[in-house]
Structures are given as C-alpha cells and as structure tokens.
Design a protein around this motif. Structure first.
Motif, PDB file in Angstrom:
ATOM      1  N   PHE A 158      27.588  11.255  42.183  1.00  0.00           N
ATOM      2  CA  PHE A 158      27.797  12.038  43.399  1.00  0.00           C
ATOM      3  C   PHE A 158      28.220  11.140  44.549  1.00  0.00           C
ATOM      4  CE2 PHE A 158      26.431  13.650  47.480  1.00  0.00           C
ATOM      5  CZ  PHE A 158      27.143  14.839  47.518  1.00  0.00           C
ATOM      6  N   ASP A 159      27.608   9.945  44.642  1.00  0.00           N
ATOM      7  CA  ASP A 159      27.938   9.070  45.768  1.00  0.00           C
ATOM      8  C   ASP A 159      29.412   8.677  45.766  1.00  0.00           C
ATOM      9  OD1 ASP A 159      25.512   9.157  46.999  1.00  0.00           O
ATOM     10  OD2 ASP A 159      24.720   7.366  45.992  1.00  0.00           O
ATOM     11  N   ASN A 160      29.938   8.359  44.614  1.00  0.00           N
ATOM     12  CA  ASN A 160      31.366   8.020  44.562  1.00  0.00           C
ATOM     13  C   ASN A 160      32.237   9.231  44.889  1.00  0.00           C
ATOM     14  OD1 ASN A 160      30.653   5.466  43.887  1.00  0.00           O
ATOM     15  ND2 ASN A 160      31.341   5.571  41.754  1.00  0.00           N
ATOM     16  N   PHE A 161      31.837  10.357  44.363  1.00  0.00           N
ATOM     17  CA  PHE A 161      32.566  11.598  44.659  1.00  0.00           C
ATOM     18  C   PHE A 161      32.566  11.856  46.163  1.00  0.00           C
ATOM     19  CE2 PHE A 161      31.642  16.084  45.689  1.00  0.00           C
ATOM     20  CZ  PHE A 161      32.835  16.681  45.343  1.00  0.00           C
ATOM     21  N   ASP A 162      31.401  11.697  46.764  1.00  0.00           N
ATOM     22  CA  ASP A 162      31.260  12.002  48.189  1.00  0.00           C
ATOM     23  C   ASP A 162      32.135  11.064  49.022  1.00  0.00           C
ATOM     24  OD1 ASP A 162      30.153  13.363  50.378  1.00  0.00           O
ATOM     25  OD2 ASP A 162      28.624  11.820  50.655  1.00  0.00           O
ATOM     26  N   GLN A 163      32.113   9.791  48.666  1.00  0.00           N
ATOM     27  CA  GLN A 163      32.942   8.838  49.417  1.00  0.00           C
ATOM     28  C   GLN A 163      34.424   9.137  49.219  1.00  0.00           C
ATOM     29  OE1 GLN A 163      31.479   4.627  48.953  1.00  0.00           O
ATOM     30  NE2 GLN A 163      29.734   5.705  48.094  1.00  0.00           N
ATOM     31  N   ALA A 164      34.763   9.514  47.995  1.00  0.00           N
ATOM     32  CA  ALA A 164      36.175   9.784  47.720  1.00  0.00           C
ATOM     33  C   ALA A 164      36.643  11.023  48.478  1.00  0.00           C
ATOM     34  CB  ALA A 164      36.390   9.972  46.221  1.00  0.00           C
ATOM     35  N   ARG A 165      35.830  12.060  48.511  1.00  0.00           N
ATOM     36  CA  ARG A 165      36.300  13.284  49.167  1.00  0.00           C
ATOM     37  C   ARG A 165      36.467  13.071  50.660  1.00  0.00           C
ATOM     38  NH1 ARG A 165      31.282  17.685  49.094  1.00  0.00           N
ATOM     39  NH2 ARG A 165      29.644  16.189  49.566  1.00  0.00           N
ATOM     40  N   LEU A 166      35.644  12.165  51.219  1.00  0.00           N
ATOM     41  CA  LEU A 166      35.836  11.871  52.640  1.00  0.00           C
ATOM     42  C   LEU A 166      37.122  11.081  52.847  1.00  0.00           C
ATOM     43  CD1 LEU A 166      32.204  10.936  53.742  1.00  0.00           C
ATOM     44  CD2 LEU A 166      33.440  13.081  54.091  1.00  0.00           C
ATOM     45  N   ALA A 167      37.338  10.132  51.963  1.00  0.00           N
ATOM     46  CA  ALA A 167      38.524   9.286  52.122  1.00  0.00           C
ATOM     47  C   ALA A 167      39.815  10.059  51.862  1.00  0.00           C
ATOM     48  CB  ALA A 167      38.433   8.095  51.171  1.00  0.00           C
ATOM     49  N   LEU A 168      39.707  11.111  51.081  1.00  0.00           N
ATOM     50  CA  LEU A 168      40.925  11.821  50.661  1.00  0.00           C
ATOM     51  C   LEU A 168      41.149  13.114  51.441  1.00  0.00           C
ATOM     52  CD1 LEU A 168      40.566  11.365  46.813  1.00  0.00           C
ATOM     53  CD2 LEU A 168      42.002  10.059  48.390  1.00  0.00           C
ATOM     54  N   ARG A 169      40.597  13.172  52.656  1.00  0.00           N
ATOM     55  CA  ARG A 169      40.741  14.413  53.395  1.00  0.00           C
ATOM     56  C   ARG A 169      42.122  14.582  54.025  1.00  0.00           C
ATOM     57  NH1 ARG A 169      35.278  14.908  56.925  1.00  0.00           N
ATOM     58  NH2 ARG A 169      35.919  12.822  57.517  1.00  0.00           N
ATOM     59  N   ASN A 170      43.101  14.025  53.437  1.00  0.00           N
ATOM     60  CA  ASN A 170      44.444  14.305  53.905  1.00  0.00           C
ATOM     61  C   ASN A 170      45.352  14.200  52.706  1.00  0.00           C
ATOM     62  OD1 ASN A 170      45.410  11.571  53.576  1.00  0.00           O
ATOM     63  ND2 ASN A 170      43.960  11.114  55.192  1.00  0.00           N
ATOM     64  N   SER A 363      33.209  22.296  42.971  1.00  0.00           N
ATOM     65  CA  SER A 363      32.904  23.234  44.054  1.00  0.00           C
ATOM     66  C   SER A 363      33.898  22.996  45.178  1.00  0.00           C
ATOM     67  CB  SER A 363      31.482  23.021  44.563  1.00  0.00           C
ATOM     68  OG  SER A 363      31.383  21.786  45.227  1.00  0.00           O
ATOM     69  N   GLN A 364      34.254  24.081  45.836  1.00  0.00           N
ATOM     70  CA  GLN A 364      35.192  23.942  46.953  1.00  0.00           C
ATOM     71  C   GLN A 364      34.404  23.886  48.250  1.00  0.00           C
ATOM     72  OE1 GLN A 364      39.224  25.598  45.283  1.00  0.00           O
ATOM     73  NE2 GLN A 364      38.162  27.240  46.325  1.00  0.00           N
ATOM     74  N   ASP A 365      34.870  23.072  49.176  1.00  0.00           N
ATOM     75  CA  ASP A 365      34.312  23.201  50.514  1.00  0.00           C
ATOM     76  C   ASP A 365      35.100  24.310  51.216  1.00  0.00           C
ATOM     77  OD1 ASP A 365      36.650  22.132  51.600  1.00  0.00           O
ATOM     78  OD2 ASP A 365      35.797  20.153  51.958  1.00  0.00           O
ATOM     79  N   ARG A 366      34.793  24.582  52.452  1.00  0.00           N
ATOM     80  CA  ARG A 366      35.430  25.742  53.102  1.00  0.00           C
ATOM     81  C   ARG A 366      36.920  25.508  53.341  1.00  0.00           C
ATOM     82  NH1 ARG A 366      34.509  30.690  52.613  1.00  0.00           N
ATOM     83  NH2 ARG A 366      32.315  30.096  52.666  1.00  0.00           N
ATOM     84  N   TYR A 367      37.287  24.279  53.656  1.00  0.00           N
ATOM     85  CA  TYR A 367      38.710  23.985  53.848  1.00  0.00           C
ATOM     86  C   TYR A 367      39.472  24.284  52.553  1.00  0.00           C
ATOM     87  CZ  TYR A 367      37.104  21.440  57.986  1.00  0.00           C
ATOM     88  OH  TYR A 367      36.528  21.101  59.189  1.00  0.00           O
ATOM     89  N   GLN A 368      38.874  23.844  51.445  1.00  0.00           N
ATOM     90  CA  GLN A 368      39.527  24.065  50.145  1.00  0.00           C
ATOM     91  C   GLN A 368      39.516  25.544  49.773  1.00  0.00           C
ATOM     92  OE1 GLN A 368      36.876  21.407  48.162  1.00  0.00           O
ATOM     93  NE2 GLN A 368      38.309  19.693  48.201  1.00  0.00           N
ATOM     94  N   GLN A 369      38.450  26.242  50.154  1.00  0.00           N
ATOM     95  CA  GLN A 369      38.391  27.671  49.856  1.00  0.00           C
ATOM     96  C   GLN A 369      39.484  28.417  50.626  1.00  0.00           C
ATOM     97  OE1 GLN A 369      36.409  29.080  47.524  1.00  0.00           O
ATOM     98  NE2 GLN A 369      37.600  30.932  47.881  1.00  0.00           N
ATOM     99  N   ASN A 848      47.532  24.584  54.237  1.00  0.00           N
ATOM    100  CA  ASN A 848      47.613  23.176  54.651  1.00  0.00           C
ATOM    101  C   ASN A 848      46.276  22.456  54.521  1.00  0.00           C
ATOM    102  OD1 ASN A 848      46.071  23.706  56.976  1.00  0.00           O
ATOM    103  ND2 ASN A 848      47.852  23.839  58.315  1.00  0.00           N
ATOM    104  N   GLY A 849      45.237  23.204  54.151  1.00  0.00           N
ATOM    105  CA  GLY A 849      43.954  22.549  53.907  1.00  0.00           C
ATOM    106  C   GLY A 849      43.188  22.195  55.166  1.00  0.00           C
ATOM    107  N   GLN A 850      43.628  22.688  56.301  1.00  0.00           N
ATOM    108  CA  GLN A 850      42.979  22.312  57.564  1.00  0.00           C
ATOM    109  C   GLN A 850      42.255  23.487  58.225  1.00  0.00           C
ATOM    110  OE1 GLN A 850      42.905  19.137  58.379  1.00  0.00           O
ATOM    111  NE2 GLN A 850      44.131  18.757  56.548  1.00  0.00           N
ATOM    112  N   TRP A 851      42.081  24.587  57.478  1.00  0.00           N
ATOM    113  CA  TRP A 851      41.482  25.772  58.102  1.00  0.00           C
ATOM    114  C   TRP A 851      39.999  25.862  57.833  1.00  0.00           C
ATOM    115  CZ3 TRP A 851      43.421  30.008  61.000  1.00  0.00           C
ATOM    116  CH2 TRP A 851      44.718  29.782  61.484  1.00  0.00           C
TER     117      TRP A 851
END
Lengths: 924, 195, 171
Positions: A158-170, A363-369, A848-851
């Motif tokens: 989970f920790d690697n996933f969490d760091q990656a999803r933050l880094a890949l928010r664009n 799982s999707q976060d809200r931006y992804q949803q 665009n993934g920013q909503w």
C-alpha cells in the motif's frame, strides 16, 4: 427495450468457466455472505416492527458492508495481504497515444506489474460486446474518449501504491504524438417513432410502432449522423413508410394555420454525474493453483458483471483463464443507474489475473470516478407542438433528439429509445413523430442514470406545455387535464398501459394545494425588496421496467418460524432488502431476519437455461425455446429502471405464497383439526395474519412458530425458489405441487420440504408475453406531480426554494418510509440537476481527471426547503401491485423549477442548469 | 514542456504539477523610465496588483463572509463562514483542515494562522484603485502603517504562503521578496493609487 | 516518518510509525481496517470521512480524515462510527437515524452520525433557543453531502432527539 446482453450467458457456457457464489468457509472473522445477510439471527431487526430498515443497525455501526470496505484480511480463506492497483486514464482524445513513460516509474514508484493494451492482446482477452471498444488504448491509436484507460499499475504494498498515486497525479506518464482530432465513430442508435391515431379514440391506429414495428433510418451522412428524410430509393420500405407519416405531421405543423398554435423550441440538457458517494471499487484474487478467481464487487448488475468477466477471460491463454469465477456482490454506497453495466469489474478482474496469487484492490478516488464513471446523456432537442386554439387540445407533436453518448456505446441506444417514448409525457396526442439518435463523442461514456432520457425529454416537454398554456391563456393545470391520456388511451408507441392512469387525481391534488391556490397573491406580495417570487407546476409519468425484467428468489421458513430470503436484486440504498422482507411478511406473517441480496448463483436448483435475446426474439423462436421447461428468456436483471418493488420482490412474494399454500396452510388445518374435506380447508386465501398469528373466523389464532414447526414435522413445503419474467406483462405457468395444480406469475419453481433439498418442479402450460410486446414503449407507469415556489434575488440571482409539494402514486408501497425517502432524495437530485450540476463535455470536463466536488456542486441541505417540502402518496387502488417510483419522483421537480423561475422572472430558460450565475446574468 | 503544451491543448484550469510556474513580477527598477513619480507610483501598485488580485489572495479576501477556492474563485466547498474570529463557525473551523503546513496528498493548503481576512479587507470584485485606497486606509487594513504594510506583504508568512501554495494551485506572480520590493518602491514614490 | 499514538474509540493505538504523506483516512482504513469511516471525495468536500476528535478541554469537534495527515492525530483521542454503540447498545442518535429511515445507501451515515453526536454533546453544554435550533442543525450538517435522501430525515432524526429532551439541549 434495453440493449441486449443475452449472448453472454451462452459465451460463459462456451468458455467453460463455471460461475458460482459459494459461501466462504467460516473462520474467526465472519465470511462475506454472513456479513451481507442482514440483520442476522439474534440481532435486533428494526424492520420487524416497521421501525427501520433491515440494514439499519449495520449502517449506523459502521459494519463492513460495501465493496470498498473489504480487504483480503477480512475474508476467511484468502491470503492476508492486499495489493493495490490504479488505472491510468487519458485526458487527451485528440492526439496519437504513444505509450506509458515507464522511465518515470522508478524506485518506489515502480509497479510490480503494468498492464496495457498489448498485454490484453497477448493473453487473448475478449471484450464483451456490450463494452465494445479497447479496454486500454493501444499505442498508435488516438484514445476513443477522454478518460479511456491506458494502463493498469499494480503495487504489492500500500505504501508504494500511495506514493505512486501521489506522484502520478498528472498526465505526464502518458506520451502523445501527432494531433489527429477526435476519433469518429458511427452513432450508437437511431430510431423514428411515429404514430398516427385513428379518426376516433376507438378506431385502430393508422400507423404506430406497435402496429408497424420500430424503424431506424438506413442511410447515414459522412459524419456518421443519420439521414431522417424519406429518400427516394426502393430499399428500406419500413422506414420510408414511417417517414412519410412523419413528414406529413411536420408539414401540418409548418402550414400556415391560424387555428393552430405552434411552438417551435430548442432545449439543451447537460452532462451530469450520478455522484453516488462510494466511488467504484473492487477486490479480486486469482488462486492460480486452483484456477479460481474470487471477486468482491458492488454493482447494480451482478449477473452481467460475472458473465462479462467470464467472457473477458473465456478465450484467454491457459494461465489467464480461470476454471471458476466466484463473485461476491456487496451493498453499494449509492448507484442511481451509474453502477449498472459499468466496465469497472473487468479491470478488477484483470488486476487479479496479472498478479496471480495476490489479492488486488482496485478503487477509484473521486477524481478518477468523475473521469471514468458513467454519466447522464447531454441532450439537444428541437420540439414542435401544435395546439388547436379553439379546443386547447394538442393535435400534433414532432421532436428531434440528439444524445451525446460519449466514448462507449453502453446503454446509449436504449436511452435514445426510452427518451423518445417519453417525449409526450402524460399527454394524449393523436399525431406524433420523434426522431432520436445517440452519437459517439470523445466525452466520458454516458449510460444509465436515474430516469434516463425521460428526465431530459419530459423536462423539455413540461416547460413547453407551460408555455403553450400561457400562450393560450389556459390555466396550466386545466391545460394538462384537457390533454391528459386516460386509462385505456394509447401511448405514442400505440399500446395501452397495463395499469390505471391516475393523472386526474394527481392534477386535482396539485390544483387544490395551497402552493398553487396562493400563487398569484404570493407573487404579487413578493418576499422582500429586490426579490421576485414565482410558482411552477409539472406532472409526469414514468415507466418502470425495461421490457425484459426478471427476479430470482428463495424463501425459507425454519421450524421456529424464522424466515430467510435470498434474492438476486441488489441493495444500493433503495431498500430492496426491507421491501422483500415486508412483501414476504404479508404472506408468511413475519418479517425475515435473514435477507441476503445480490446473490446471482444461489438458485442452481432451478437449473435455468437461456438462449437468444428476449428483446429481439421472434415468436417462433420463443415458442420453440419454451418447450424446454428449464428455459427462461433471461436469467437475472440488473437492479435498475425502478423495478425493485414490482419485479425485484415479485419472485419472493410468489415463493412465499407457495410456502403458505402448501406448507403453512396444511399445517394450520392440522392444528385446527380441520379435515381436508372441510369446506374451510379450501378457503386458504381468506386467512389473515394479525400480529404474527394466522386467523380465521371462529378458529384459534395460530402463531407462525407453531405452524412452522408443524409444517416441518409433517414434511410440508417450507422453502420455495422462484424465477419470474416480465415483458410488459408477467409470464405465467402451472406447476404440480403435492399433486395439485398451482398457476402463478412465475416461470420456474423449486420447493423444499421440511429441511430437505430444493427440488425443481417442471412447469406445464407456460405462457410468455408475446414477442410483439417488444414493440411496446412501456405498459407500466407511475405518476408524479410537483409544485415549487421559488424566491429569486434580482441582484445576485440567488434562488431559494420556499415551499414545494410532490404528489405521487406507486400502487402498494412496500415500505412507505422508504418511498418517502426516495421522493425526498429525488427532489434533491432534481434541484441539483435543474440549478447546480453541470459537466463540460470534453477537455475541460471530468475526462481531464481534475474534477471533484469543489467544482461539481450537488444539492446540500441548505439548498433545500428542509421543512417546506410536503409529499403525498396516493392511496393504492384495490389489488394495486407495488409500482416503481424511484425515478419518476425526480423528474417533475426540474420543469416545475423552470416554470417557477418563469413565473417569477418572465424569462424562459431552455438550457440546464439555471445556475445563480445564469439567473444573475438574465436579471441584471 | 510537453505537459505545458498539452495543458494548453486540454485547457486545464488548475495547476496539476507540484512545480507550477507562475507569472513574473517586474522589478521596481524597470519602472524607472516613468519620470512622473506619481505615475510611477501608481504603475508600481498596478504591478503589485497582479499579486493582490491573484486567486491566492482574493479567495481569502472575499466580499462576503465565505471564502473562495481554486483558480476560478469558486465558492469554498464545503460551505464555511467567517465566524467571529475569521476562523469559521463552531461546527467547521478553518484549522481543522488547514493545518500548520500544506498537506499535498490531500491538496489542502495550510499555515498556522490560516483564516479569512477581516471583512473590511475584502477585495473581491473591486478595482485596483479601490483596493489601493482600502489598503492604505488604517481603518480598513488592520491598523497598519505603510511601513507595517510593507512588512506584512513582504514578510508575513501567511502572505508568503501565496508563493508556495502546494499541489494544484498556481502561486501568486513573482516572489514575496519581489512583491515586498514593489510595495516599498510604491511607498517611496508616494503610495499613489492607480485610477 | 512520524511515530504516532492515539486513542480510537477508547482504545490505545501505537506507538506506530507512519509516513508523513499518509492520510488519516488511509491510516484508519488501510492500516487499522476501520472502514466504518468512509472515503468519498478525498478533498474534504463531502465529509463522509469525518471522525470525532475529543479535545483535552472536554470539547469535541469533527474532522475530515481524507485531507489531513495521520501524523497530525498523534496524541489525539478520536471516535469513529464503530465506537458509538457500547456493548451493542445503540445511542439515542443511532436509534433515531434508524427509526427515521434517515439514510438509504448509508455511505454518508458515519459522517452525519459523528456530526450529530458532536452537536448533541455541544448543545448539552451550551443549549440554544428553540428558535435557533433549525439554523444550528443546518450549520452543523451543511458540510456533509448525501446523494440519496435530500437530508430531510437526517435533520428530523437529530431534531427529534433534541426535542425529546428539551431541558437538556434547549434554553
């Protein structure tokens, strides 16, 4: 009328993958099935006394219930560790996709697995037809739509996933090349619905979809749009025939005819998100040794999800083809249609297949949803309505609808057809011509959402009706009454409704309500300086059901009289579990204390098989197929189209009737000491349950527990399992139970005696609704009218809903408090749709993934008249079945608001939403 | 660079990388060509105005009692109100979410003094001239002298947040130091307001 | 990394090391398995993830967990939806939510329950006038989003608990 998915059942068989929903071995932790069976034995059941829902306690105590609540460690028999996956979706649908920039995924960001289109091709994955289109955008292609997945990244920690999803928010992870512009595809569906009534109400129609069949244009322009005109070519006679009548109707509306009021208006509706509160989520584990794929999902269409995953993997290479798929379907944090036939489960399954041995959570976060979730169709409509000035009667109606379907077909064709059939709402119009086309676009995929299509077309209609009434100086309610379709009248498809049409009662209630009676004085008086007040009305009718609706249920009574119910319909807040328990209680005298929903494959004892497509099947095929007593036109339906009360609980109700008639009633006769020859023995339908006791005049009231114990002891029927099918009318069949014929509105039945196994009973004399019923738009409908009074500040455009009134009818309400709650929730969603919610369609929209909810505003408590909303439910008519109501309650709110805004401001708005900004701009 | 091009193509209105570059500020020296001191002073303020009217500043210097958020200055969600101390009503206090520092995983900005500017300091919807008059008026600027104002804009760490607003937000133009230099130059040229 | 200790529903957790980027929501859901606290928007805008923080001065407030670091909860005492009922005995507010059919899908329920509970406890200390009650309830709940119900029954449910004991909650 929904697009077909029936072929999947066949593919599953062909693929050799077995589908099941076995109970997990119980360990210290309760298993999934135990957690999802509510309220559970020895637990407080609020529903038993009408004091709450069967899931009430679980939901106020934070019990693990939703798909997003489960991790591998929560599931007995699973490995303890959960890996995490994320979908990388594209925000670009105009340039050639050149691949994932893997160099960016180094160090802690490096996933264990990257899945792309090339991997799917390599393993031989097969996209189910309903979801046609690349599951991942292949390198070298322009993405089909905004939000299309390009890659799936899986991380073991989970920790690697969490760091990656933050880094890949664009989007820098995805590479793009040359600009191509958006991908052009053909439309998803185009229809023309034309009806010309006979000269008198009793005369047959001159032309109608039911009489003459549904037609689609056969010719298309270069850009993909249909050519609606009747072309001078010898082919396509059926279409040309419809088009001839349609063109005549349009010519009449265009003729210079002073006796006819003709309004010609355009109306646009926006794209919105269902915004169910729990983003889509799933957990899956592929045990490669046992070749077993376990899934935990939360969808409205469990049968489709399981069979679609089987189709996806059915032809795959050996290492990617499970032998078994065991799918578990959880309670949902909202659905509103947006979880019906979503492609999300396919990605969940792929995540597990590409990291075998490890449970993987996607799982999707809200931006992804927002970026990837199903949306409501944006519509562009042009409508012409002709009203005879002398009589105030609508003589003709013509409309053209264009739907933006977004990137994948999904339900677009069905939405187009359903919306067109709703285009004349509650009215009786002798000449109607509606064309509709759902187009592909690069927008996020649009599909099913509460009241799909009908919300859009009936909003446009009710605003137009208001305008016509005011142009003719006829009271808007009187105008509606004059034109309302009566019971026995024909819909625009040309059939009659199967239910009583209660429009007059609804209109009477609206007319008598204080909000309506006081509208003029409230408007004149105003509220405070600088503000204006207005009142609006609207009344709509909405189908429930889709024309091929089924349910599967089993009901069991134990020797202590405790009731268990299993059903394939799902719980998304709609209260299906409580409705099932209440409907069964009417037959068995007590509310179940074990209700398990979303169970697809617990009904093996029925041995059901299916073939063909019930929506398009011809009569000869149906006649031949039904000779197999195990054949049914469809096995399991999504929980959608407001069918929960009517269809979802129907099989359980029929199963309960069988238990009563062949289990409890004979036991009661024994307890009463009545011989089978006693004349009272045949009066089983005269018995009544009162406070848990079975009563007959002059006989001792018997508690259920006593009857159940005797029924078990004498080896009577204590469990029944049934399947039912409706094509705008129930199927019927006769079964021999204990040597006696039993005819019921079901097409498959199994019974259990005492605590034995369920045994299937062969049906005789099955009667399926004729296949020609597929031409019906709808035969089941319920009504809702609304009054809204608004106050608008001129300077700021701020709108406040002062008071509102909703009146609806839904037959027999199974859980009146939930009906009320649905009406209140529908009101809130209507307010959001009319005044707040909007998604741009393309690059600046959710793709665009920013909503998130900072830009996308839904109604909050402060937006609603918290103590100013009154809701009336018409009492049921005698023998009224439960009718669907969860969609119809949302619809009139929207046009009533627009009509109130007109009353207040003198401005008619023809595009949604009418935000504060829009109002301010119009008023200042 | 590729991202920048794409951002243009797709019309993103928010700043989605952590190192978003913003507009620059002209130095006080670059205004030397304006010979008229008053005009130079007004021009200096106009340059400073790029900062004052950036969403980073205006969102929390709103016209009413509710802050805005994002690049487009939409209403803050959830809806919060100023409250008696500028830090929210009882049920929703600013520092619960806006903690001592930005928390980028949640895209939420932070500072230990996070609060709304007092109502009198609302800039939303005003012209630069109005803002200038307001900012000089001790009854509407928190009782600050011009020197104190220079220190506030050039050195206050809450103001300084505007140049390091965290993930998803466009920083105010230039740097705080450059903004401070503009304020000083503006004061030194007579603190003249633009029309 | 930060070492944190906290009390959750009366039980001590930690010391345990958490990454500074870890949100409290993920700490609860992924690390501790306390999934009664939901994830809705991840932006502090729906408050389905709100928990109760009990401050040392005896007051309590709710906080979203999705936009704040787990590390910031070091030393704090919190309550989540799992901790309201004691020995299976539901609180008055939990019962009222059930009896009013306040929720439908239930995904926002934890947030509303926590907010309503804090409101009740606050009013018990500082009662409000009956005339101010509606605004007090709206102010308390307005940050919480619900897509199913239209909020009506949530408001009724907490109002009824208050009106059932006016001497305690109202001036």
């Amino acid at each position: 009328m929904k697009a077909s998915r029936r072929e999947f059942a066949k593919l599953v068989t062909a693929s050799g993958i077995a589908l099941s929903l076995s109970r997990l071995a119980l360990a210290n932790e309760p298993g999934f099935a135990a957690r999802e069976t509510l309220p559970g034995r020895q637990r407080w059941n609020p529903a038993a006394t009408g004091m709450g829902r069967i899931d009430g306690v679980a939901k106020v105590t934070g019990a693990k219930l939703y798909a997003s609540d489960f991790r591998a460690a929560d599931l007995p028999g699973w490995p303890t560790h959960t890996a995490h996956a994320m979908l990388i979706r594209t925000a670009n649908a105009t340039h050639i996709y050149e691949g994932v920039d893997l160099a960016r995924l180094s160090g802690a960001l490096k996933p264990s697995v990257v899945v792309t289109a090339a991997d799917l091709a390599r393993i031989g994955a097969r996209v189910p037809k309903f979801y046609s289109g690349d599951l991942f955008c292949p390198v070298g292609k322009t993405p089909l739509y905004l939000g299309q997945p390009a890659a799936l990244l899986i991380y073991e920690s989970f920790d690697n996933f969490d760091q990656a999803r933050l880094a890949l928010r664009n989007e820098t992870l995805l590479k793009f090349g040359a600009e191509t512009g958006p991908v052009v595809e053909r439309d998803y569906g185009a229809f023309r619905f034309t009806r010309v009534a006979g000269a008198t109400p009793d005369a047959p129609d001159v032309y109608s979809p039911v009489k003459d069949g549904w037609v689609s244009p056969g010719f298309f322009q270069d850009g993909g749009g249909p050519i609606w005109a009747r072309l001078p070519v010898p082919t396509g006679a059926a279409y040309a025939n419809a088009a001839s009548y349609g063109e005549q109707i349009r010519a009449e509306l265009e003729a210079d005819n002073p006796s006819l009021l003709v309004l010609d208006r355009e109306f646009e509706t926006q794209s919105v998100d269902p915004m169910f509160l729990e983003p889509e989520c799933g957990l899956a584990w592929y045990d490669a040794d046992r070749k077993n794929l376990e899934l935990v999902l939360g969808v409205q269409s469990p049968y489709d999800a399981a069979t679609s995953v089987a189709t996806l993997l059915g032809n795959a290479r050996a290492n990617f083809k499970p032998a078994h798929i065991n799918a578990h379907f959880a309670y949902m944090g909202g659905g509103f249609g947006g979880r019906d036939h979503t492609p999300f489960p396919l990605y969940v399954a792929l995540a597990a297949m590409f990291l075998p041995g490890r449970p993987v959570r996607l799982s999707q976060d809200r931006y992804q949803q927002f970026q990837g979730g199903i949306k409501r169709h944006a519509f562009k409509m042009r409508t012409r309505i002709g009203v005879d000035r002398a009589t105030g009667k609508i003589s003709a109606f013509a409309a053209d609808h264009v739907l933006n379907g977004g990137g994948l077909a999904n339900y677009s064709a069905s939405v187009a057809a359903v919306s067109a059939n709703a285009a004349i709402g509650i009215y009786d119009v002798p000449k109607v011509d509606v064309t509709t086309v759902a187009l592909h676009s690069r927008g996020v995929t649009a599909g099913s959402m509460r009241g799909y299509g009908t919300l859009q077309t009936m909003t446009a209609l009710e605003v137009l009706i208001d305008e016509a009434a005011s142009a003719l100086a006829i009271d808007p309610i009187e105008f509606r009454r004059r034109n309302a379709l009566k019971t026995g009248g024909r819909t625009m498809a040309g059939n009659t409704y199967d239910v009583v049409v209660r429009t007059p009662e609804i209109l009477d209630r609206l007319e008598k309500h204080a909000i309506w009676r006081q509208r003029a004085e409230e408007k004149a008086r105003g509220r405070r300086p600088g503000s204006v007040v207005g009142t609006g009305v609207a009344c709509v009718t909405k189908d429930y059901g889709s024309g091929a609706d089924t349910s599967l249920s089993s009901v069991e009574v134990d020797p202590k009289g405790r009731i268990s119910i299993h059903c394939d319909h799902v719980e998304m807040g709609n209260g299906i579990g409580t409705a099932l328990a209440n409907r069964v209680a009417a037959h068995l005298g007590a509310v179940a204390d074990e209700v398990a929903v979303a169970e697809v494959d617990r009904f093996g004892a029925l041995g059901l098989v299916t073939s063909g497509d019930s929506y398009t099947m011809d009569q000869a095929t149906q006649d031949a197929a039904q000779r197999d007593p195990r054949w049914v036109p469809a096995i399991s339906s999504p929980t959608s189209s407001s069918i929960g009360a009517h269809v979802g609980t129907h099989s359980a109700s029929e199963a309960a009737r069988v238990i009563f008639r062949f289990g409890l009633w004979p036991a009661a006769l024994e307890l009463w000491g009545l011989a089978p020859t006693d004349p009272r023995a045949a009066k089983w339908d005269a018995a009544r349950w009162e406070q848990g006791r079975l009563t007959m005049p002059e006989l001792r009231p018997l508690p259920l527990s006593e009857i159940a114990a005797r029924a078990h002891a004498r080896k009577g029927v204590t469990g029944a399992m049934a399947h039912s099918f409706s094509r705008w009318s129930w199927s019927k069949a006769t079964f021999a139970i204990g040597g006696q014929p039993w005819t019921a509105e079901i097409d498959a039945l199994a019974v259990r005696k005492s605590s034995g196994k369920f045994v299937r009973l062969d049906r005789a004399d099955v009667k399926y609704p004729p296949t020609v019923f597929n031409r019906i738009g709808t035969s089941y409908t319920s009504l809702c009218g609304a009054l809204v009074r608004v106050e608008i500040e001129r300077d700021t455009g701020a709108l406040r809903i002062d008071r509102a009134y909703t009146v609806l009818e839904c037959g027999r309400a199974l859980t009146p408090e939930i009906v009320l709650g649905q009406a209140q929730g529908g009101f809130a969603m209507g307010v959001g749709y009319a005044l707040l919610e909007s998604l741009p369609l393309y690059e600046d929209g959710p793709g665009n993934g920013q909503w998130n909810l900072g830009q996308y505003l839904i109604a909050r408590g402060s937006d609603l008249p918290r103590q100013g909303l009154e809701i009336d439910v018409l009492p049921p008519l005698p023998n009224d079945p439960p009718k669907g109501m969860a969609e119809v309650v949302m619809i009139p709110i929207v046009p009533a608001l627009l009509n109130a805004i007109f009353d207040a401001t003198g401005r008619r708005f023809h595009a949604l939403p009418v935000t504060q900004h829009v109002l301010k701009g119009a008023l200042t | 660079m590729k991202f920048a091009v794409l951002a243009g193509v797709v019309g993103l209105t928010t700043c989605v990388t952590s190192d978003c570059q913003s507009a620059t500020l002209a130095t006080p020296e670059s205004f030397a060509a304006i010979s008229d001191a008053a005009a130079r002073s007004a021009a200096l303020f106009a340059e400073l105005g790029k900062v004052l009217t950036s969403p980073r500043c205006v969102n929390c210097h709103p016209a009413g009692d509710r802050p805005h958020q994002g690049e487009l200055g939409r209403s803050h969600q959830p809806p919060v109100e100023r409250g008696p101390d500028g830090r929210g009503l009882t049920a929703m206090r600013c520092p619960i979410c806006h903690q001592d520092a930005n928390f980028d995983p949640g895209r939420v900005p932070g500072h230990h003094e996070w609060r709304l500017a007092p109502r009198a300091m609302g800039w939303e919807g005003k012209t630069l001239g109005d803002i200038c008059a307001q900012i000089k008026d001790q009854s509407r600027n928190g009782g600050r002298s011009l020197d104190a104002l220079a220190r506030h804009i050039g050195g206050d760490t809450l103001v300084g947040w505007a140049w390091s607003p965290g993930f998803g937000r466009q920083p105010a133009p230039g740097t705080q130091k450059e903004a401070g230099a503009l304020v000083e130059a503006w004061i030194n040229t007579g603190a003249v307001c633009p029309n | 990394m930060t070492t944190v200790r906290m009390r959750i529903n009366g039980r001590a957790y930690g010391p345990v090391k958490v990454r500074d980027e870890l949100t409290m929501n993920d700490f609860l859901r992924e690390r501790l398995g306390l999934t009664g606290t939901k994830f809705g928007c991840g932006a502090g805008q729906c408050l389905s993830c709100a928990v109760i923080i009990d401050d040392p001065d005896g007051t309590s407030h709710t906080s979203p967990t999705c936009i704040v670091p787990a590390a910031s909860f070091n030393g704090k005492s919190i309550r989540t939806v799992e901790g309201h009922a004691k020995n299976g005995e539901l609180t008055a507010l939990q019962r009222s939510f059930i009896e009013h059919f306040a929720f439908q899908c239930g995904y926002c329920t934890a947030g509303f329950l926590n907010e309503g509970q804090v409101l009740l406890e606050r009013l018990a200390k500082t009662p409000v006038a009956r005339a101010d009650l509606e605004k007090t309830i709206v102010d308390a709940f307005d940050g919480h989003l619900c897509r199913c119900t239209g909020y009506f029954k949530y408001h009724e449910a907490v109002r009824d608990v208050i009106l059932a004991d006016p001497g305690r909650y109202l001036t």
